[in-house]
Design a protein around this motif. Structure first.
Motif, short mmCIF file in Angstrom:
data_model
loop_
_atom_site.label_atom_id
_atom_site.label_comp_id
_atom_site.label_asym_id
_atom_site.label_seq_id
_atom_site.Cartn_x
_atom_site.Cartn_y
_atom_site.Cartn_z
N ALA A 3 0.85 -1.19 0.00
CA ALA A 3 0.00 0.00 0.00
C ALA A 3 0.88 1.23 0.00
O ALA A 3 1.80 1.36 0.83
CB ALA A 3 -0.92 0.01 1.22
N ASN A 4 0.61 2.16 -0.92
CA ASN A 4 1.43 3.37 -1.03
C ASN A 4 0.95 4.41 -0.02
O ASN A 4 0.50 5.50 -0.40
CB ASN A 4 1.37 3.91 -2.45
N GLU A 5 1.03 4.07 1.25
CA GLU A 5 0.67 4.96 2.34
C GLU A 5 1.82 4.98 3.33
O GLU A 5 2.40 3.94 3.64
CB GLU A 5 -0.63 4.51 3.01
N TRP A 6 2.11 6.17 3.85
CA TRP A 6 3.30 6.32 4.68
C TRP A 6 3.31 5.36 5.86
O TRP A 6 4.37 4.85 6.26
CB TRP A 6 3.41 7.77 5.17
N ALA A 7 2.14 5.05 6.42
CA ALA A 7 2.08 4.22 7.61
C ALA A 7 2.07 2.74 7.28
O ALA A 7 2.05 1.91 8.19
CB ALA A 7 0.84 4.58 8.43
N VAL A 8 2.09 2.39 6.00
CA VAL A 8 2.04 0.98 5.64
C VAL A 8 3.34 0.61 4.93
O VAL A 8 4.36 0.45 5.57
CB VAL A 8 0.78 0.66 4.82
N ASN A 9 3.33 0.52 3.60
CA ASN A 9 4.51 -0.03 2.89
C ASN A 9 5.11 0.91 1.87
O ASN A 9 5.85 0.47 0.99
CB ASN A 9 4.11 -1.33 2.18
N ALA A 10 4.82 2.20 1.94
CA ALA A 10 5.25 3.13 0.90
C ALA A 10 6.77 3.15 0.72
O ALA A 10 7.26 3.21 -0.41
CB ALA A 10 4.74 4.54 1.21
N PHE A 11 7.51 3.11 1.81
CA PHE A 11 8.96 3.24 1.71
C PHE A 11 9.55 2.07 0.91
O PHE A 11 10.41 2.27 0.04
CB PHE A 11 9.58 3.31 3.10
N ILE A 12 9.11 0.85 1.20
CA ILE A 12 9.61 -0.33 0.49
C ILE A 12 9.24 -0.24 -0.98
O ILE A 12 10.06 -0.51 -1.87
CB ILE A 12 9.03 -1.61 1.11
N GLY A 13 8.00 0.13 -1.28
CA GLY A 13 7.57 0.24 -2.68
C GLY A 13 8.38 1.27 -3.44
O GLY A 13 8.82 1.02 -4.58
N ASN A 14 8.59 2.44 -2.85
CA ASN A 14 9.39 3.48 -3.51
C ASN A 14 10.82 3.03 -3.72
O ASN A 14 11.45 3.39 -4.73
CB ASN A 14 9.36 4.76 -2.67
N ALA A 15 11.37 2.28 -2.77
CA ALA A 15 12.76 1.83 -2.87
C ALA A 15 12.95 0.84 -4.01
O ALA A 15 13.89 0.96 -4.80
CB ALA A 15 13.21 1.22 -1.55
N LEU A 16 12.05 -0.13 -4.11
CA LEU A 16 12.23 -1.19 -5.10
C LEU A 16 11.79 -0.79 -6.50
O LEU A 16 12.38 -1.26 -7.49
CB LEU A 16 11.45 -2.44 -4.66
N PRO A 58 13.17 7.19 -0.81
CA PRO A 58 14.47 6.71 -0.31
C PRO A 58 15.66 7.30 -1.04
O PRO A 58 16.73 7.50 -0.44
CB PRO A 58 14.40 5.19 -0.52
N GLU A 59 15.50 7.57 -2.35
CA GLU A 59 16.64 8.02 -3.15
C GLU A 59 17.15 9.41 -2.78
O GLU A 59 18.27 9.78 -3.13
CB GLU A 59 16.29 8.00 -4.65
#
Length: 524
Positions: free
Chosen positions: A65-78, A517-518
């Motif tokens: 989920a592209n929400e800050w409190a869920v999994n957004a950071f991992i999605g943006n990174a990969l 992350p970048e």
């Protein structure tokens, strides 16, 4: 040791812009305090430990989920991002995409990609890859987090290697927001996805700034710089380790003792304490907020008087003091004062006399208000439920029970709607595409079940309008109807936030607080 447990407690999980803009590379940070703005030029190298709020179920973009409190950071990174926005101005900014334009008022869009994009395995990220991903997200069988937004797409057509034509089921001029806010922003390798979820979780292939080195479930995710990333010299960090830290106190303690470099945060109280400790904090301002949501599909809240009584009985200042030690940000209106759609229309106002009169009236008709507040085990959720119970104990003819349910029950709760009252949310910068889904009758995301013709019509008018004055008029009506119908009681604005160490810079968020992350770098 960082406590590792998947959290869906925040909002049960967790920007008006021109349609055609010149391409650029970057997002917009939020409201920053204590010197977290960039100092000097970014430098490359180093590693960071990032604390996230919820562990991912898998690495497939459909399961993130592209929400800050869920999994957004991992999605943006990969996977990187196609489109972001400046959270301060709402301006759309392009990254892997060059443009996302409509010439017919939002019925069709043309997505233009940068040429030469490649996945981390060297295969091309082209229009065919985007088509595969978006068609997959809108297929019900995929079970994607982004399904409600992806399902608005009628068809996709590859025009050439860098151009995808997107036809929607209805005109949605602001559909770029759907990409910004969801997993539509994340494109994975079709070849890798076809290998199946187990194989993909072990070796996800994207075109983002980082690649997966190791995923130890219930422990950590280790990411390494993707040497094929298009926006050199980004990313700046060599490696990033991500751990899940559910407990707020433990998360803050880890940051204040230097045990982590970045914490993705959701608590106003933690932010206040971080500022006291002189740690940099960044918060994205969002409209709406977290709410006590009443199920209008069944008694007692199918009767508007029961909802009005609850709304009049509860004092959000008391709630703020109890739940957040007075640090929470009030959400008395649907839109924050910084929004172009803000109207001074109160959604709730405490009035004890009115509340008691309504409770008595319902009781006299043989319908005393009695309900169960279902809550997840998290401290924030339970404090809210307990405060509602305490405040309502001052009134006659109303009874509140609290039932703690497991996080595993979340999916059923949100598909079967088996509750009387629950903590939910409506969080958005631009009203599209989330506001309509939250309050339109028949929407799968409409937790309250409210179904009102005037409200539905106004939400559709706001969706279809291309003129800001027309949108403003539509959303004024939306606010008036929500104030009259009272399906939810907002008790605080959300806090899509980041806390960093004093030597960490480059905090850039987009959408609903999604962290890039970048952009992160460490001053040595």
């Amino acid at each position: 040791m960082i406590r590792t447990r998947r959290s869906l407690s925040l909002a049960a999980a967790c920007a008006a812009a021109a349609l055609i803009l010149s391409a650029c590379d970057g997002g917009g940070s939020g409201n920053t305090s204590n010197g977290s703005t960039t100092v000097g030029k970014p430098v490359s190298g180093g590693s960071a430990l990032v604390l996230q709020l919820s562990e991912q179920a898998g690495m497939d973009p459909a399961s993130l989920a592209n929400e800050w409190a869920v999994n957004a950071f991992i999605g943006n990174a990969l996977y990187g991002t196609l489109i972001v926005n400046d959270v301060a101005t709402g301006e759309v900014r392009y990254k892997m995409a060059m443009s996302f334009a409509t010439k017919d008022g939002g019925r069709t869009f043309e997505l233009k990609l940068r040429s030469g994009l490649t996945f981390s395995d060297g295969t091309p990220l082209d229009a065919t890859a985007v088509k595969f991903n978006w068609d997959r997200l809108k297929a019900p069988a995929t079970g994607a987090f982004a399904f409600p937004e992806a399902s608005l797409i009628a068809s996709t057509t590859v025009v050439d290697p860098v151009t995808l034509k997107v036809t929607l089921k209805e005109a949605i001029p602001q559909y770029a927001q759907a990409v910004i806010l969801t997993g539509l922003n994340w494109i994975a390798s079709p070849t890798a996805l076809k290998a199946g979820r187990k194989a993909f979780d072990a070796k996800p292939v994207g075109a983002g700034p980082y690649t997966l080195t190791k995923w130890a479930r219930q422990d950590s995710v280790v990411l390494a710089r993707n040497t094929r990333y298009y926006a050199k010299p980004k990313p700046y960090l060599d490696t990033i380790t991500v751990r899940t830290a559910l407990d707020g106190k433990q998360r803050l303690d880890t940051m204040t003792t230097g045990g982590a470099d970045v914490a993705i945060e959701s608590g106003w109280e933690n932010l206040a304490k971080a500022k006291t400790a002189q740690l940099p904090t960044t918060v994205v301002p969002l409209n709406g907020g977290l709410s006590m949501t009443m199920n209008t599909r069944r008694a007692p809240f199918d009767d508007i008087r029961a909802r009005q009584a609850i709304t009049a009985a509860l004092d959000m200042k008391v709630m703020n003091q109890s739940a957040f030690n007075g640090t929470g940000k009030a959400a008395g209106t649907l839109f924050d004062k910084t929004s172009p759609f803000y109207e001074d229309i109160e959604l709730a106002r405490p009035d004890k006399a009115k509340a008691q009169k309504l409770f008595d009236e319902l009781a006299a008709e043989g319908k005393p208000v009695s309900f169960t507040f279902k809550t997840f085990p998290s401290s924030d959720n339970r404090v809210v439920a307990e405060n509602v119970q305490t405040q309502l104990s001052q009134f006659k003819n109303v009874k509140v029970a609290i039932k703690v349910i497991d996080y595993a029950d979340n999916a059923a709760l949100r598909t079967k709607f088996d509750f009387d009252m629950v903590v939910s949310s409506a969080l958005f910068a631009d009203p599209e595409v989330r506001l309509l889904g939250t309050f339109q009758g028949g929407s799968s995301r409409n937790m309250s079940g409210i179904d009102d013709k005037q409200l539905n019509d106004a939400l559709l008018q706001g969706r279809r309008a291309t003129d800001e004055a027309e949108r403003k008029e539509a959303y004024r009506t939306v606010q008036e109807r929500l104030a009259a119908l009272t399906p939810v009681v907002f008790y605080t604005r959300a806090a899509p936030a980041v806390i960093t160490g004093k030597n960490v810079h480059g905090v850039v968020q987009y959408g609903g607080g999604s962290l890039l992350p970048e952009e992160l770098w460490i001053q040595r």
